[in-house]
Write an enzyme that holds these catalytic residues in place. Sequence first.
Site, PDB file in Angstrom:
ATOM      1  N   CYS A   9      17.022   5.404   8.068  1.00  0.00           N
ATOM      2  CA  CYS A   9      15.751   5.178   8.818  1.00  0.00           C
ATOM      3  C   CYS A   9      14.919   6.400   9.097  1.00  0.00           C
ATOM      4  O   CYS A   9      15.437   7.614   9.447  1.00  0.00           O
ATOM      5  CB  CYS A   9      16.103   4.574  10.279  1.00  0.00           C
ATOM      6  SG  CYS A   9      14.521   4.574  11.258  1.00  0.00           S
ATOM      7  N   CYS A  12      14.549   7.643  12.705  1.00  0.00           N
ATOM      8  CA  CYS A  12      16.116   8.258  13.333  1.00  0.00           C
ATOM      9  C   CYS A  12      15.946   9.699  12.615  1.00  0.00           C
ATOM     10  O   CYS A  12      16.717  10.506  13.458  1.00  0.00           O
ATOM     11  CB  CYS A  12      17.223   7.480  12.860  1.00  0.00           C
ATOM     12  SG  CYS A  12      17.260   5.864  13.642  1.00  0.00           S
ATOM     13  N   ASP A  35       0.964  11.047  13.294  1.00  0.00           N
ATOM     14  CA  ASP A  35       1.101  10.442  12.290  1.00  0.00           C
ATOM     15  C   ASP A  35       0.503  11.091  10.990  1.00  0.00           C
ATOM     16  O   ASP A  35      -0.413  11.814  11.290  1.00  0.00           O
ATOM     17  CB  ASP A  35       0.183   9.018  12.504  1.00  0.00           C
ATOM     18  CG  ASP A  35       0.334   7.902  11.437  1.00  0.00           C
ATOM     19  OD1 ASP A  35       1.153   6.892  11.689  1.00  0.00           O
ATOM     20  OD2 ASP A  35       0.425   8.214   9.983  1.00  0.00           O
ATOM     21  N   HIS A  51      17.461   3.364  17.955  1.00  0.00           N
ATOM     22  CA  HIS A  51      17.170   2.435  17.062  1.00  0.00           C
ATOM     23  C   HIS A  51      17.059   0.957  17.126  1.00  0.00           C
ATOM     24  O   HIS A  51      18.215   0.598  17.324  1.00  0.00           O
ATOM     25  CB  HIS A  51      17.956   2.900  15.627  1.00  0.00           C
ATOM     26  CG  HIS A  51      17.380   2.121  14.446  1.00  0.00           C
ATOM     27  ND1 HIS A  51      16.375   2.549  13.425  1.00  0.00           N
ATOM     28  CD2 HIS A  51      17.787   0.699  14.000  1.00  0.00           C
ATOM     29  CE1 HIS A  51      15.983   1.503  12.517  1.00  0.00           C
ATOM     30  NE2 HIS A  51      16.891   0.588  13.133  1.00  0.00           N
ATOM     31  N   ASN A  92       2.471  -2.524  15.436  1.00  0.00           N
ATOM     32  CA  ASN A  92       2.636  -3.700  14.217  1.00  0.00           C
ATOM     33  C   ASN A  92       3.924  -4.230  14.234  1.00  0.00           C
ATOM     34  O   ASN A  92       5.006  -3.383  14.183  1.00  0.00           O
ATOM     35  CB  ASN A  92       2.171  -2.791  12.849  1.00  0.00           C
ATOM     36  CG  ASN A  92       0.957  -2.329  12.897  1.00  0.00           C
ATOM     37  OD1 ASN A  92       0.089  -2.949  13.499  1.00  0.00           O
ATOM     38  ND2 ASN A  92       0.702  -1.198  12.343  1.00  0.00           N
ATOM     39  N   GLY A  98       1.461  -5.308   8.773  1.00  0.00           N
ATOM     40  CA  GLY A  98       1.437  -3.800   8.398  1.00  0.00           C
ATOM     41  C   GLY A  98       2.533  -2.888   8.712  1.00  0.00           C
ATOM     42  O   GLY A  98       2.440  -1.936   8.524  1.00  0.00           O
ATOM     43  N   THR A 100       5.598  -0.804   8.356  1.00  0.00           N
ATOM     44  CA  THR A 100       6.197  -0.476   7.191  1.00  0.00           C
ATOM     45  C   THR A 100       7.492   0.421   7.678  1.00  0.00           C
ATOM     46  O   THR A 100       8.317   0.827   6.704  1.00  0.00           O
ATOM     47  CB  THR A 100       5.215   0.673   6.304  1.00  0.00           C
ATOM     48  OG1 THR A 100       4.724   1.712   7.427  1.00  0.00           O
ATOM     49  CG2 THR A 100       4.171  -0.103   5.885  1.00  0.00           C
ATOM     50  N   HIS A 105       7.775   1.653  17.307  1.00  0.00           N
ATOM     51  CA  HIS A 105       6.951   2.684  17.645  1.00  0.00           C
ATOM     52  C   HIS A 105       5.523   2.144  17.954  1.00  0.00           C
ATOM     53  O   HIS A 105       4.992   1.049  17.515  1.00  0.00           O
ATOM     54  CB  HIS A 105       6.630   3.455  16.351  1.00  0.00           C
ATOM     55  CG  HIS A 105       6.284   2.884  15.020  1.00  0.00           C
ATOM     56  ND1 HIS A 105       7.249   1.885  14.295  1.00  0.00           N
ATOM     57  CD2 HIS A 105       5.003   2.595  14.487  1.00  0.00           C
ATOM     58  CE1 HIS A 105       6.529   1.406  13.153  1.00  0.00           C
ATOM     59  NE2 HIS A 105       5.263   1.974  13.300  1.00  0.00           N
TER      60      HIS A 105
HETATM   61  P1  5GP Z   1       3.589   1.036  10.759  1.00  0.00           P
HETATM   62  O1  5GP Z   1       2.939   0.861   9.633  1.00  0.00           O
HETATM   63  O2  5GP Z   1       5.267   0.826  10.252  1.00  0.00           O
HETATM   64  O3  5GP Z   1       3.026   0.288  11.897  1.00  0.00           O
HETATM   65  O4  5GP Z   1       3.605   2.654  10.847  1.00  0.00           O
HETATM   66  C1  5GP Z   1       4.337   3.670  10.422  1.00  0.00           C
HETATM   67  C2  5GP Z   1       3.464   4.813  10.396  1.00  0.00           C
HETATM   68  O5  5GP Z   1       4.147   6.035  10.073  1.00  0.00           O
HETATM   69  C3  5GP Z   1       2.283   4.813   9.580  1.00  0.00           C
HETATM   70  O6  5GP Z   1       1.121   5.026  10.201  1.00  0.00           O
HETATM   71  C4  5GP Z   1       2.530   6.051   8.484  1.00  0.00           C
HETATM   72  O7  5GP Z   1       1.244   6.834   8.154  1.00  0.00           O
HETATM   73  C5  5GP Z   1       3.469   7.028   9.427  1.00  0.00           C
HETATM   74  N1  5GP Z   1       4.311   7.716   8.699  1.00  0.00           N
HETATM   75  C6  5GP Z   1       5.031   7.298   7.772  1.00  0.00           C
HETATM   76  N2  5GP Z   1       5.774   8.383   7.127  1.00  0.00           N
HETATM   77  C7  5GP Z   1       5.940   9.568   8.016  1.00  0.00           C
HETATM   78  C8  5GP Z   1       6.508  10.777   8.028  1.00  0.00           C
HETATM   79  O8  5GP Z   1       7.161  11.128   7.108  1.00  0.00           O
HETATM   80  N3  5GP Z   1       5.873  11.373   9.060  1.00  0.00           N
HETATM   81  C9  5GP Z   1       5.000  10.940  10.192  1.00  0.00           C
HETATM   82  N4  5GP Z   1       4.626  11.806  11.038  1.00  0.00           N
HETATM   83  N5  5GP Z   1       4.320   9.736  10.042  1.00  0.00           N
HETATM   84  C10 5GP Z   1       4.841   8.796   9.058  1.00  0.00           C
HETATM   85 ZN    ZN Z   2      15.786   4.473  13.580  1.00  0.00          ZN
END
Ligand code: 5GP
Ligand code: ZN
Length: 118
Positions: A9, A12, A35, A51, A92, A98, A100, A105
């Site tokens: 993760c 994590c 982000d 987690h 999300n 969306g 990912t 979070h």
């Molecule tokens: P989700 O798409 O799951 O709602 O949000 C995940 C967010 O994590 C995305 O907005 C993406 O830009 C951000 N993200 C992905 N990898 C990283 C990373 O390595 N560092 C940071 N600070 N943000 C990340």
């Molecule tokens: Zn985690």
Amino acid sequence: MAGEPQADCLFCKIVQGEVPATVVRETRTTVAFRDINPQAPTHVLVIPRVHYSDALSLASAEPAVAADVLREAGEVAAQEKVDATGYRIVFNTGPGAGQTVFHAHAHVLGGRDLQRLV
Ligand code: 5GP
Ligand code: ZN
């Protein structure tokens, strides 16, 4: 065990300091960081240190920590000075929405006109 760190993760790893992040606030139970791909002038993620895959799993298992995430989202908005103009807190949930990264979070977005969504 529920809430334990997951080896695969990304968030994590950020909690454990194994992946760098620009941290803007920390509490005993949460970490807030910028982000990597910001969608607004302020785009901060607030995560629980524990987690859980999504907001519902977190809120069901550890409601006090879910409340901490929500309160910290508001504290981030105040610290970033977007509270007066308005901000959006987004969870999300599921790939169709969306999501990912499957560690719960809150996105805190502000600093531009966000348009009404619903
Ligand atoms: P989700 O798409 O799951 O709602 O949000 C995940 C967010 O994590 C995305 O907005 C993406 O830009 C951000 N993200 C992905 N990898 C990283 C990373 O390595 N560092 C940071 N600070 N943000 C990340
Ligand atoms: Zn985690």
